[in-house]
Design an enzyme around this catalytic site. Sequence first.
Site, short mmCIF file in Angstrom:
data_model
loop_
_atom_site.label_atom_id
_atom_site.label_comp_id
_atom_site.label_asym_id
_atom_site.label_seq_id
_atom_site.Cartn_x
_atom_site.Cartn_y
_atom_site.Cartn_z
N THR A 1 18.79 65.40 122.90
CA THR A 1 19.35 67.09 121.95
C THR A 1 18.07 68.41 122.72
O THR A 1 18.39 69.64 123.46
CB THR A 1 18.10 66.49 120.34
OG1 THR A 1 19.24 66.44 120.17
CG2 THR A 1 18.44 68.42 120.02
N THR A 2 17.11 67.70 123.03
CA THR A 2 15.85 68.43 123.86
C THR A 2 16.89 68.95 125.41
O THR A 2 16.27 70.16 126.39
CB THR A 2 14.84 67.81 124.47
OG1 THR A 2 14.08 66.79 123.40
CG2 THR A 2 14.08 68.81 124.75
N TYR B 1 29.13 67.66 112.24
CA TYR B 1 29.92 68.63 111.73
C TYR B 1 31.54 67.78 111.17
O TYR B 1 31.50 67.64 109.80
CB TYR B 1 30.41 68.95 112.51
CG TYR B 1 31.05 70.16 112.42
CD1 TYR B 1 31.25 71.34 111.91
CD2 TYR B 1 32.71 70.67 112.76
CE1 TYR B 1 32.28 72.43 111.17
CE2 TYR B 1 33.90 70.99 112.01
CZ TYR B 1 33.40 72.38 111.29
OH TYR B 1 34.61 73.32 110.67
N TYR C 1 21.10 56.77 116.83
CA TYR C 1 20.13 58.25 116.82
C TYR C 1 20.48 58.53 115.33
O TYR C 1 21.34 59.51 114.78
CB TYR C 1 19.90 59.54 118.10
CG TYR C 1 19.37 60.65 118.37
CD1 TYR C 1 18.07 60.46 117.22
CD2 TYR C 1 19.81 61.73 119.26
CE1 TYR C 1 17.70 61.96 117.50
CE2 TYR C 1 19.19 62.39 118.99
CZ TYR C 1 17.85 62.75 118.39
OH TYR C 1 17.17 63.87 118.70
N ARG D 1 19.59 68.01 112.40
CA ARG D 1 20.76 68.28 113.04
C ARG D 1 22.07 68.04 112.95
O ARG D 1 23.34 68.53 113.27
CB ARG D 1 20.45 67.86 114.92
CG ARG D 1 18.96 68.20 115.36
CD ARG D 1 18.83 68.75 115.66
NE ARG D 1 18.46 69.64 116.96
CZ ARG D 1 18.32 70.62 117.49
NH1 ARG D 1 19.32 71.41 118.49
NH2 ARG D 1 16.87 70.88 118.33
N LYS E 1 16.41 55.08 117.45
CA LYS E 1 15.46 56.72 117.18
C LYS E 1 15.40 56.98 116.13
O LYS E 1 16.53 57.86 115.35
CB LYS E 1 16.30 57.74 118.54
CG LYS E 1 15.27 58.61 118.17
CD LYS E 1 15.36 60.03 119.41
CE LYS E 1 14.72 61.49 119.60
NZ LYS E 1 15.09 62.00 120.26
N ILE F 1 10.25 58.51 121.20
CA ILE F 1 11.13 59.61 122.27
C ILE F 1 10.82 61.08 121.93
O ILE F 1 11.08 61.23 120.66
CB ILE F 1 12.09 59.19 122.31
CG1 ILE F 1 13.47 57.55 122.57
CG2 ILE F 1 13.90 60.32 122.78
CD1 ILE F 1 14.76 57.37 121.99
#
Length: 296
Positions: A48-49, A111, A137, A142, A165, A207
């Site tokens: 994401t980062t 989504y 993850y 998100r 994560k 992380i």
Amino acid sequence: MDIRNLEGSIVALVTPFCADGSIDFAALERLVDFHLQNNTDAILVLGTTGESATMTDEEDNTVVAAVVKQVAGRVPVIAGSGSNSTATMLDKSLSYQRLGADGLLTITPYYNKSNEEGIYQHFKTVADAVDIPCILYNIPGRCGCGISKHNVERLAAHPNVMGIKEASGNVAFAASIAHLLSDEFRMYSGEDALTVPLMSLGASGTISVWADVQPALVHEMCHAYLDGNVERAREIQIAGQPLIQALFSEVNPIPVKEALSQMGLLDLHYRMPLMPMADNTRAVLTAALKEADIIA
């Protein structure tokens, strides 16, 4: 490199861009060197980062290849291969494996979301097909969906799923899956503000976005806890809260790229729809960087 025993601070690396929108490979090299010099335990690209949602497949591949080449086996390189399309996540995962990534970070299908069996099969499809370890993850904020406790239990039994994560921000959920943790299945904090609390439940490290700007300190915090110096780890975690809050005062990675720009490590460019920080949140971030002695 076998990453199944990975502990400590794994940086969620940003992707630096040039003014024309292309990837700034010179800045990427500086960032990798910064982490190698400051004891970062592993590097995650295309999370994401890393603004991976805005990047093409070709760009993704060039970033993985560049970081793998520069790191040259000194620390593990993990690639975020997530997609809401299982077929796309599989293709990305196989590509990053060929390019030399040591592990993969795979995400829930945002989504379209899916049902319980679909989410399980989404992860299992990749884990069945690749030869490098996979980290699940879980970030429902998100993705609009999370990994249920039942599915974590099912996936933890897969020989190629090495950990999770955990970024739900829900310590109770982390506690509910902590009985699964072992040398074969690890937890990494995905919430910088909760790293030490999750390590108290058995997490092996983090992380981290915070590690982008204070890699040596986040490494020290994690290894202090792992070495039994809980007091020092707690001290670092508590003292870091103002900076952590500033780094998440706007949607990630807007603030962390601003911080790295103020530190002189990259030129400040985002991919739309991300935009520069508002003046008020930027001022708070700058003050936090100064208070932490990161900038003058």
